[in-house]
Motif scaffolding. Structure first.
Motif: not given
Length: 134
Positions: A99-103
């Motif tokens: 996942s490349k989700n920032d959070d």
């Protein structure tokens, strides 16, 4: 017209179905149609999951998670319900799937600290710092 149809499909896909599917994917990377049916899903549930792009077929005919952001949101919902240990498993799965989700690194860092997994927390912190530098 398509958006109205998709909104109806989303309403028909209940949380119980999503919980069953995501719980299964926490212990495996791919699921067969047979396994989905054994979870109690009907063909219409599977069709909805595909239409909403929660899952997709891989090269060998098994279903895999397609929407990592939706999986991450599921983890946040678990956390908000007070199910932190389950949320942490979801966060780790998102991370393992790329996942490349920032959070995500932020949530993983604090979850690892809560679980006294200090080496993992350090790795997640370094990822968090690396994300800030990009």
């Amino acid at each position: 017209m398509l958006m109205i149809y998709l909104e109806r499909v989303i309403k028909m896909l209940n949380n119980e179905v999503i919980n069953k599917v995501y719980s299964k994917f926490l212990v495996t990377d791919s699921v067969s149609i047979r396994e989905l049916i054994e979870l109690g899903l009907k063909s219409k549930d599977i069709k909805k999951l595909i239409m909403l792009k929660y899952i997709t077929l891989d090269m060998v005919g098994n279903y895999v998670i397609n929407d990592l952001d939706a999986l991450y949101q599921y983890g946040l919902e678990l956390y908000n319900e007070g199910r932190e240990d389950e949320a942490y498993k979801v966060y780790k799965k998102c991370y393992d799937l790329g996942s490349k989700n920032d959070d995500l690194s932020f949530d993983l860092y604090f979850s690892a600290l809560d679980n006294k997994e200090y080496n993992l927390a350090s790795n997640y912190y370094l990822n968090l710092k690396a994300d800030k530098c990009r």
